[in-house]
Each structure stands twice: as structure tokens, then as C-alpha cells.
Design an enzyme around this catalytic site. Structure first.
Site, PDB file in Angstrom:
ATOM      1  N   GLY A 105       0.808  -1.220   0.000  1.00 56.61           N
ATOM      2  CA  GLY A 105       0.000   0.000   0.000  1.00 56.61           C
ATOM      3  C   GLY A 105       0.833   1.257   0.000  1.00 56.61           C
TER       4      GLY A 105
ATOM      5  CG  LEU B 175      -2.393  -1.822  -3.299  1.00 56.38           C
ATOM      6  CD1 LEU B 175      -2.249  -1.227  -4.692  1.00 56.38           C
ATOM      7  CD2 LEU B 175      -2.797  -0.745  -2.303  1.00 56.38           C
ATOM      8  CG  ASP B 176       1.335  -2.944  -3.499  1.00 60.20           C
ATOM      9  OD1 ASP B 176       1.226  -2.030  -2.665  1.00 60.20           O
ATOM     10  OD2 ASP B 176       1.520  -2.735  -4.715  1.00 60.20           O
ATOM     11  CB  ALA B 177      -1.843  -9.204  -3.255  1.00 59.55           C
TER      12      ALA B 177
END
Ligand SMILES: Nc1nc2c(c(=O)[nH]1)N[C@@H](CN(C=O)c1ccc(C(=O)N[C@@H](CCC(=O)O)C(=O)O)cc1)CN2
Length: 283
Positions: A200, A226-228
Site C-alpha cells: 500500500g 493491491l501489491d499482492a
């Protein structure tokens, strides 16, 4: 030398390597590079072979028909890429310029088989530098009343430039699920933390407040979460108690641009396979 890079994955079994390599040998295929991975946790098998493009006794467009009996026998998902075809990269940026600068430099020195065909940004500040490098620049402001217009224009331009891969070079907007789904596996991001830590916004402030002794960067595929997305490349650098979030950001820029450049090279050289949200990267 031009190669045909064959990448494939399938349920693990005995005889896959023999069948594929035998098929290539039967057709004169000269293999210059071969990598294999058998994953016991998923019981899946992964392979990458670089074949001299002029060694096969059939044209590339005949590959699918000739290979399909083996692909069907083992349930192989495969793709083939001619290294003579440079990958067309569309870069998305915001204000930060260090990753954009690195990718322009890498493209200009032929660091990997890619060319930057356009750079899109929600800020104007990079225009002069990008256009000085003779790369088309598009300013796409985000209208808070209709943010979807921004993302629709990104998709339109990616298709107009015939993009193969979209690179988020410290682009600081969250892409909608529609784009993530439509271009799944073709959008790379550089996140300025050692994921899964500090996903994040403001990861360096998060790191400062946690008191970590290492900070890092992560190149990953972009997904709606997000960012995964599957991680392609990571690296870290040491910091200490005296480093503020601003000092961390300064130190982090070096690692971010390096990790993104490595991750992009692995992707454009077709060295990355994805399975169960994890990657196999054949270095
Ligand atoms: N769908 C996805 N979009 C994006 C991803 C992703 O994994 N999935 N990665 C981010 C990268 N990122 C940090 O690396 C990041 C970017 C933006 C934000 C954020 O909170 N943005 C705010 C607005 C910020 C601003 O412009 O002022 C927002 O979009 O509302 C968090 C993390 C890139 N996109």
C-alpha cells in the site's frame, strides 16, 4: 543469434523432457538453453528451452500443429516467442523519475529485448525528459469526478501502441480490476518495500515506524488486490536507526530501479512462469 523460446507448464509426469526434447531433436532443433523445475508442492512441471530459430525443419507457424500431440498427451500449457521480436513496453509513471530514467537507459543500451513505445503519466513533470529521449509522452490527468476516464485512456493507448507489457514505474494510482483482468500477466509494478511487508501507500513511513533494519523493493505482476500479485524479483539494502523515511526513500531509489530493471528483463526474455500466485524465474 535468434532463438525460439518455448516455455511450458503441465502436471508433473515421467517422460515430459524426453518427449519435448525428442520432438525438437526429430525436427533438427538445436537447444542452446534449457531449464526445468519440478514443484513437489503442486506436482507441476515447468520448462523453458531456447532453440536456434534457423535449426528447425519447419516454419514457426507450423509449431502448434506439430507440437499439439505432445501438448495434448501431457496437458501442456505452452507459449513460444521469437527473440527477434522486441517486446513493446508502455510505461506508466507519476512524479518520480528514477525508474523511468533507468528503463530508458536500459532500453537505449539494449539491456533486454524491449523497446519503450510510450510513457503515460498523471503528472506533466516528466514530459521534457521523456520527449528529449524521443519517446511519445501522454499526460493523463486523473479527474476526481470521473477517474475511470484516466484508466480507459491507459487501456486505449496501450492497445494503440500495440503494447506487449505495461510497466508501472512508481505510478501511484490503483488500477481498476477491469484493467488488471484484461491485461493479466502483462502488467509489472515496482513496489518500494520488501513485500509482503508494507504493502500500500507510504511503505517507507511504515518501515520507519516499525524500526526495520532492512528496506527493499519488489517487482511483481499487478492484480486487482493491491501489491499482492506474483513476485518476480526482490532485493534489500541495510538501513539503521538514524535513517528517516526521507533517507530511506533516497536509499531505496537505487534498489527500486535495479529490481524493476531485473524484473522487466526476466519478463521480456520469457523467463517467468506463474502458478498459484507464485513465479518460477529461470535465470
Ligand atoms: N490494481 C493495482 N494497482 C496498483 C498496484 C497493484 O498491485 N494493483 N500497485 C500500485 C503501486 N503502489 C505502490 O507501489 C501504490 C500506488 C498507489 C497507492 C494509493 O494509495 N494511491 C491513491 C492515490 C495516490 C495519489 O495519487 O495521491 C489512490 O489510487 O487512491 C498505493 C500503492 C500501483 N497500482
Amino acid at each position: 543469434m535468434r532463438h525460439l523460446v518455448l516455455t511450458m507448464s503441465c502436471p508433473d509426469a515421467c517422460g515430459i523432457i524426453s518427449a519435448v526434447s525428442g520432438f525438437l531433436a526429430d525436427h533438427g532443433g538445436w537447444i542452446d538453453e534449457a531449464s526445468y523445475h519440478s514443484d513437489p508442492s503442486t506436482q507441476w512441471f515447468f520448462m523453458r528451452q531456447a532453440i536456434r530459430a534457423d535449426s528447425l525443419d519447419f516454419p514457426q507457424d507450423a509449431f502448434s500443429d506439430l507440437f499439439s500431440p505432445i501438448a495434448d498427451r501431457f496437458g501442456i500449457k505452452w507459449r513460444i516467442w521469437d527473440t527477434g521480436q522486441k517486446k513493446r513496453v508502455v510505461v506508466l509513471a507519476s512524479r518520480e523519475d528514477h525508474c523511468v530514467n533507468e528503463l530508458i537507459h536500459r532500453a537505449s543500451t539494449g539491456d533486454g529485448p524491449f523497446e519503450i513505445v510510450s510513457i503515460l503519466s498523471n503528472h506533466e513533470n516528466l514530459r521534457s525528459f521523456v520527449e528529449w529521449n524521443r519517446i511519445p509522452f501522454h499526460y493523463l490527468p486523473v479527474d476526481s469526478q470521473s477517474p475511470q476516464d484516466h484508466f480507459s485512456e491507459i487501456a486505449r493507448l496501450f492497445l494503440e501502441y500495440k503494447g506487449d507489457v505495461m510497466v508501472l514505474a512508481r505510478y501511484m494510482r490503483i488500477l481498476p480490476e477491469s484493467i488488471c483482468t484484461r491485461f493479466s500477466g502483462r502488467i509489472l509494478n515496482i513496489h518500494h518495500s520488501f513485500l509482503p511487508s508494507f504493502a500500500g501507500a507510504s511503505p517507507y513511513r511504515q518501515a520507519f515506524l516499525r524500526g526495520v533494519k532492512l528496506i527493499g523493493a519488489t517487482c511483481h505482476y499487478v492484480t486487482a488486490e493491491l501489491d499482492a500479485g506474483p513476485i518476480i524479483e526482490q532485493d534489500v539494502i541495510r538501513i539503521d536507526h538514524g535513517d528517516s523515511p526521507e533517507e530511506m526513500a533516497r536509499l531505496g531509489r537505487d534498489i527500486e530501479k535495479l529490481v524493476l530493471a531485473r524484473g522487466l528483463r526476466y519478463h521480456v526474455e520469457d523467463r517467468v512462469l506463474v502458478h498459484d500466485n507464485r513465479t518460477i524465474v529461470f535465470h
